[in-house]
Design a protein around this motif. Structure first.
Motif, PDB file in Angstrom:
ATOM      1  N   GLU A  66       0.835  -1.211   0.000  1.00 43.08           N
ATOM      2  CA  GLU A  66       0.000   0.000   0.000  1.00 43.08           C
ATOM      3  C   GLU A  66       0.869   1.260   0.000  1.00 43.08           C
ATOM      4  O   GLU A  66       0.555   2.233  -0.661  1.00 43.08           O
ATOM      5  N   ASP A  67       1.948   1.217   0.788  1.00 45.65           N
ATOM      6  CA  ASP A  67       2.844   2.379   0.876  1.00 45.65           C
ATOM      7  C   ASP A  67       4.246   1.880   1.212  1.00 45.65           C
ATOM      8  O   ASP A  67       4.522   1.483   2.350  1.00 45.65           O
ATOM      9  N   PRO A  68       5.148   1.894   0.225  1.00 49.60           N
ATOM     10  CA  PRO A  68       6.504   1.377   0.439  1.00 49.60           C
ATOM     11  C   PRO A  68       7.248   2.121   1.556  1.00 49.60           C
ATOM     12  O   PRO A  68       8.268   1.639   2.046  1.00 49.60           O
ATOM     13  N   ASP A  69       6.745   3.290   1.961  1.00 52.60           N
ATOM     14  CA  ASP A  69       7.409   4.044   3.036  1.00 52.60           C
ATOM     15  C   ASP A  69       6.933   3.615   4.430  1.00 52.60           C
ATOM     16  O   ASP A  69       7.413   4.165   5.433  1.00 52.60           O
ATOM     17  N   ALA A  70       5.992   2.685   4.486  1.00 57.91           N
ATOM     18  CA  ALA A  70       5.490   2.233   5.800  1.00 57.91           C
ATOM     19  C   ALA A  70       6.500   1.248   6.399  1.00 57.91           C
ATOM     20  O   ALA A  70       6.269   0.036   6.467  1.00 57.91           O
ATOM     21  N   GLU A  71       7.624   1.796   6.852  1.00 55.99           N
ATOM     22  CA  GLU A  71       8.728   0.947   7.335  1.00 55.99           C
ATOM     23  C   GLU A  71       8.338   0.148   8.576  1.00 55.99           C
ATOM     24  O   GLU A  71       8.725  -1.005   8.731  1.00 55.99           O
ATOM     25  N   TRP A  72       7.549   0.798   9.465  1.00 57.02           N
ATOM     26  CA  TRP A  72       7.221   0.149  10.744  1.00 57.02           C
ATOM     27  C   TRP A  72       5.780  -0.318  10.774  1.00 57.02           C
ATOM     28  O   TRP A  72       4.878   0.377  10.310  1.00 57.02           O
ATOM     29  N   PHE A  73       5.593  -1.490  11.367  1.00 51.79           N
ATOM     30  CA  PHE A  73       4.262  -2.080  11.506  1.00 51.79           C
ATOM     31  C   PHE A  73       3.902  -2.115  12.983  1.00 51.79           C
ATOM     32  O   PHE A  73       4.700  -2.536  13.818  1.00 51.79           O
ATOM     33  N   MET A  74       2.704  -1.629  13.300  1.00 56.03           N
ATOM     34  CA  MET A  74       2.225  -1.643  14.686  1.00 56.03           C
ATOM     35  C   MET A  74       1.458  -2.955  14.910  1.00 56.03           C
ATOM     36  O   MET A  74       0.319  -3.091  14.480  1.00 56.03           O
ATOM     37  N   ASP A  75       2.135  -3.900  15.565  1.00 58.98           N
ATOM     38  CA  ASP A  75       1.500  -5.192  15.850  1.00 58.98           C
ATOM     39  C   ASP A  75       0.791  -5.057  17.198  1.00 58.98           C
ATOM     40  O   ASP A  75       1.425  -5.108  18.247  1.00 58.98           O
ATOM     41  N   TYR A  76      -0.523  -4.865  17.149  1.00 53.66           N
ATOM     42  CA  TYR A  76      -1.298  -4.568  18.361  1.00 53.66           C
ATOM     43  C   TYR A  76      -1.975  -5.825  18.918  1.00 53.66           C
ATOM     44  O   TYR A  76      -2.566  -6.609  18.170  1.00 53.66           O
ATOM     45  N   ARG A  77      -1.886  -5.979  20.227  1.00 51.79           N
ATOM     46  CA  ARG A  77      -2.603  -7.078  20.901  1.00 51.79           C
ATOM     47  C   ARG A  77      -3.393  -6.515  22.076  1.00 51.79           C
ATOM     48  O   ARG A  77      -2.900  -5.679  22.838  1.00 51.79           O
ATOM     49  N   ASN A  78      -4.634  -6.957  22.222  1.00 56.29           N
ATOM     50  CA  ASN A  78      -5.445  -6.607  23.387  1.00 56.29           C
ATOM     51  C   ASN A  78      -4.895  -7.281  24.648  1.00 56.29           C
ATOM     52  O   ASN A  78      -4.106  -8.236  24.565  1.00 56.29           O
ATOM     53  N   ALA A  79      -5.386  -6.816  25.805  1.00 58.21           N
ATOM     54  CA  ALA A  79      -4.872  -7.333  27.080  1.00 58.21           C
ATOM     55  C   ALA A  79      -5.108  -8.839  27.257  1.00 58.21           C
ATOM     56  O   ALA A  79      -4.366  -9.503  27.995  1.00 58.21           O
ATOM     57  N   ASP A  80      -6.124  -9.371  26.597  1.00 58.65           N
ATOM     58  CA  ASP A  80      -6.369 -10.823  26.733  1.00 58.65           C
ATOM     59  C   ASP A  80      -5.561 -11.634  25.712  1.00 58.65           C
ATOM     60  O   ASP A  80      -5.709 -12.850  25.617  1.00 58.65           O
ATOM     61  N   GLY A  81      -4.730 -10.938  24.934  1.00 61.40           N
ATOM     62  CA  GLY A  81      -3.884 -11.632  23.962  1.00 61.40           C
ATOM     63  C   GLY A  81      -4.469 -11.657  22.558  1.00 61.40           C
ATOM     64  O   GLY A  81      -3.781 -12.030  21.605  1.00 61.40           O
TER      65      GLY A  81
END
Ligand SMILES: N[C@@H](CCC[C@H](N)C(=O)O)C(=O)O
Length: 291
Positions: A66-81
């Motif tokens: 989608e955007d080659p400049d999106a170097e970082w990915f936010m891997d989000y997890r809720n408190a229950d995993g």
């Protein structure tokens, strides 16, 4: 045993454990996430934000396409995993974390694209902290009946997807908002297939002043329970308030939550209306964890 150098951060009281895992080597299990987020036996948080280079994560491939400049990915997890597609407060705190750790730069007027499971989201500096363009939104999930403990009757909610699913319910008074016991997950009928975050809102008095709408909300988050704030929930709440207010309702809103205030703005783009969220983001302390 894996050792993790982590930072605790928060945005309007929605708190997170953050860590950098550039190579994508530390994919925590749901049980490990839940143990870290436990407020008695762990660090304590509403969720975990792992910073992975998009090129080192399967989900990151779509972000880079989608955007080659999106170097970082936010891997989000809720408190229950559990995994969630998007976190509105989280993306601001995540940006603060990248900047403070010199993993990214962001100057006034510039945009930092971050990969998320709901697409690439552009973050900018804002007067109240950071603002994130959350992209397109949609009415989704109909109008399920919602019943919160301590509220005597079920109310019709409005399903809205802003990258993740929400059901917003309007209450009549501040007292009703206080009385709802959100330690318990509100009952939804019908039950959404993928669950939903549930927001209860009341209109401020006046609802609109100087062209800006104003509402107050409380939230029960899918996978995390009641939190002091939910950024995507605030966005869904402002969208619902504008929908219910009808024609002429403003495109800019202040949303008060237990942990402070965030701003929401709806604006036209070539691909249709986008919605953005702004608010503070702070890092609180750092430490080392063994999992
Ligand atoms: N607190 C977040 C939302 C986190 C994800 C949510 N619990 C879900 O499961 O969708 C925010 O600030 O948006």
């Amino acid at each position: 045993m894996t050792t993790i150098a982590f930072t605790k951060g928060q945005g309007t009281g929605n708190d997170f454990v953050l860590f950098a895992d550039p190579e994508g080597e530390t994919d925590l299990t749901a049980a490990q996430v839940a143990a870290i987020c436990d407020r008695h036996f762990g660090v304590g948080a509403d969720g975990i934000l792992r910073a992975v280079r998009s090129s080192n994560l399967e989900a990151g491939a779509a972000a880079l396409a989608e955007d080659p400049d999106a170097e970082w990915f936010m891997d989000y997890r809720n408190a229950d995993g559990s995994i969630a597609e998007m976190c509105g407060n989280g993306i601001r705190v995540f940006t603060r974390f990248l900047l403070e750790n010199e993993l990214a730069t962001l100057s006034p007027g510039e945009t930092l694209p971050i990969g998320t499971r709901s697409g690439v989201r552009d973050v900018q500096l804002a007067t109240d902290g950071f603002s994130a363009d959350l992209g397109r939104w949609k009415l989704d999930g109909g109008e399920p009946l919602v019943r919160a403990k301590e509220l005597p009757v079920a109310r019709p909610g409005l399903g809205i997807n802003v990258g993740n699913p929400h059901v917003v319910v309007a209450l009549a008074t501040e007292e009703e908002l206080e009385e709802a016991d959100l330690a318990y997950a509100p009952l939804l009928d019908p039950v959404p297939e993928n669950g939903a975050n549930v927001e209860f809102m009341v209109a401020a008095d006046p609802l609109v002043s100087d062209g800006v709408g104003h509402v107050r909300m409380r939230v029960h988050e899918r996978g995390s329970g009641e939190t002091l704030s939910c950024g995507t929930g605030a966005v869904a709440t402002a969208l619902a308030a504008r929908y219910w207010a009808g024609e002429g309702a403003p495109n800019q809103w202040r949303v008060d939550v237990a942990g402070g205030r965030v701003g929401v703005r709806m604006f036209p783009t070539q691909e249709g209306e986008h919605v953005s969220l702004s608010g503070p983001a702070e890092l609180v302390f750092s430490g080392v964890l063994e999992v």
